[in-house]
Design a protein around this motif. Structure first.
Motif, PDB file in Angstrom:
ATOM      1  N   UNK A 120     116.595  -7.021  77.826  1.00 42.23           N
ATOM      2  CA  UNK A 120     117.291  -8.141  77.195  1.00 42.23           C
ATOM      3  C   UNK A 120     117.743  -7.789  75.782  1.00 42.23           C
ATOM      4  N   UNK A 121     116.959  -6.981  75.097  1.00 44.79           N
ATOM      5  CA  UNK A 121     117.349  -6.551  73.752  1.00 44.79           C
ATOM      6  C   UNK A 121     118.608  -5.685  73.806  1.00 44.79           C
ATOM      7  N   UNK A 122     118.710  -4.873  74.857  1.00 41.44           N
ATOM      8  CA  UNK A 122     119.870  -3.989  74.991  1.00 41.44           C
ATOM      9  C   UNK A 122     121.083  -4.719  75.540  1.00 41.44           C
ATOM     10  N   UNK A 123     120.860  -5.638  76.470  1.00 40.05           N
ATOM     11  CA  UNK A 123     121.965  -6.345  77.123  1.00 40.05           C
ATOM     12  C   UNK A 123     121.757  -7.867  77.049  1.00 40.05           C
ATOM     13  N   UNK A 124     121.833  -8.442  75.853  1.00 36.12           N
ATOM     14  CA  UNK A 124     121.580  -9.886  75.726  1.00 36.12           C
ATOM     15  C   UNK A 124     122.656 -10.763  76.372  1.00 36.12           C
ATOM     16  N   UNK A 125     123.822 -10.206  76.586  1.00 37.41           N
ATOM     17  CA  UNK A 125     124.921 -10.997  77.159  1.00 37.41           C
ATOM     18  C   UNK A 125     125.314 -10.510  78.552  1.00 37.41           C
ATOM     19  N   UNK A 126     124.521  -9.625  79.140  1.00 31.59           N
ATOM     20  CA  UNK A 126     124.860  -9.058  80.456  1.00 31.59           C
ATOM     21  C   UNK A 126     123.763  -9.366  81.462  1.00 31.59           C
ATOM     22  N   UNK A 127     124.144  -9.483  82.726  1.00 31.55           N
ATOM     23  CA  UNK A 127     123.154  -9.546  83.799  1.00 31.55           C
ATOM     24  C   UNK A 127     122.598  -8.144  84.015  1.00 31.55           C
ATOM     25  N   UNK A 128     121.303  -8.059  84.260  1.00 23.87           N
ATOM     26  CA  UNK A 128     120.728  -6.749  84.556  1.00 23.87           C
ATOM     27  C   UNK A 128     119.565  -6.869  85.538  1.00 23.87           C
ATOM     28  N   UNK A 129     119.303  -5.768  86.218  1.00 25.04           N
ATOM     29  CA  UNK A 129     118.160  -5.670  87.122  1.00 25.04           C
ATOM     30  C   UNK A 129     117.283  -4.531  86.639  1.00 25.04           C
ATOM     31  N   UNK A 130     115.995  -4.812  86.504  1.00 21.69           N
ATOM     32  CA  UNK A 130     115.026  -3.815  86.072  1.00 21.69           C
ATOM     33  C   UNK A 130     114.192  -3.389  87.272  1.00 21.69           C
ATOM     34  N   UNK A 131     114.233  -2.094  87.581  1.00 22.33           N
ATOM     35  CA  UNK A 131     113.454  -1.536  88.682  1.00 22.33           C
ATOM     36  C   UNK A 131     112.419  -0.585  88.088  1.00 22.33           C
ATOM     37  N   UNK A 132     111.149  -0.934  88.217  1.00 23.55           N
ATOM     38  CA  UNK A 132     110.063  -0.118  87.689  1.00 23.55           C
ATOM     39  C   UNK A 132     109.324   0.506  88.869  1.00 23.55           C
ATOM     40  N   UNK A 133     109.438   1.828  88.988  1.00 23.82           N
ATOM     41  CA  UNK A 133     108.879   2.541  90.146  1.00 23.82           C
ATOM     42  C   UNK A 133     107.617   3.283  89.708  1.00 23.82           C
ATOM     43  N   UNK A 134     106.502   2.602  89.826  1.00 27.66           N
ATOM     44  CA  UNK A 134     105.227   3.191  89.438  1.00 27.66           C
ATOM     45  C   UNK A 134     104.220   3.064  90.559  1.00 27.66           C
ATOM     46  N   UNK A 135     102.967   2.810  90.210  1.00 24.56           N
ATOM     47  CA  UNK A 135     101.931   2.578  91.219  1.00 24.56           C
ATOM     48  C   UNK A 135     102.368   1.439  92.132  1.00 24.56           C
TER      49      UNK A 135
END
Length: 200
Positions: free
Chosen positions: A91-106
């Motif tokens: 959100x800090x990087x793209x406050x005016x854009x839609x985004x999807x966060x994919x975290x691939x961990x455990x």
């Protein structure tokens, strides 16, 4: 004079930290106390292995809290701090854009932000958890199982990414299994989120 602050991400499988421009990450099983750099205070995101907090100086434990005008589709008391900080970074990087966060961990987590509103995209087992849930006697069958589970998880994530119209941020220890051309790959968005919430 500001104190030296060590930013720490204690996850299910790995522990990572950053001080200044120096970033390190090691598996929990290989973690050694003498590897921790000298610091005066520490800011910690911890989702597991809480006993490790004792090894860090003057720790501040971060918990999810309201952030700017982002509306969360989650009870913040139940939202993992790793997911929260990843959303802060996005959100800090793209406050005016839609985004999807994919975290691939455990675990694999998907979080979506549309029109400044967080949408829970779900949690699935990570690749090593999937592979560990079944063992075979023969090496060929075991190899086939590893291949099948990896393909299944990759296909699922690729389809989710292809269907999304917006920025795609990918992070986590197993992120290399995914090759999304339109994706932005980030070393550790939990640490980035810690930097943002602490004003770097």
């Amino acid at each position: 004079m500001s104190k030296t602050n060590l930013l720490v991400d204690i996850g299910n499988s790995n522990i990572s930290w950053k001080i200044g421009d120096c970033y390190s990450s090691v598996s929990i099983k290989d973690f050694q106390i003498n590897a921790i750099p000298q610091h005066q205070i520490s800011t910690i995101a911890c989702v597991a292995h809480h006993e490790l907090i004792q090894y860090f100086v003057n720790p501040t434990i971060i918990k999810p809290n309201p952030y700017k005008d982002l509306v969360f589709d989650y009870n913040l008391a139940q939202l993992g701090v790793d997911r929260f900080l990843g959303l802060v970074a996005g959100y800090d990087k793209y406050p005016e854009r839609d985004f999807m966060l994919v975290d691939i961990g455990t675990f694999v987590t998907i979080d979506i932000v549309r029109n400044k509103r967080h949408i829970d995209g779900g949690i699935t087992p990570g690749i090593y958890q999937l592979q560990a849930c079944k063992t075979f006697i023969g090496k060929d069958s075991q190899r086939s199982w590893r291949l099948g589970t990896e393909n299944m998880l990759r296909d699922y994530l690729e389809k989710r990414c292809e269907a999304f119209d917006g920025k795609i941020l990918i992070t986590g220890g197993s992120q290399k299994m995914l090759n999304i051309k339109q994706g932005e790959y980030h070393q550790n968005l939990v640490i980035t989120g810690l930097e943002i919430t602490n004003g770097k």
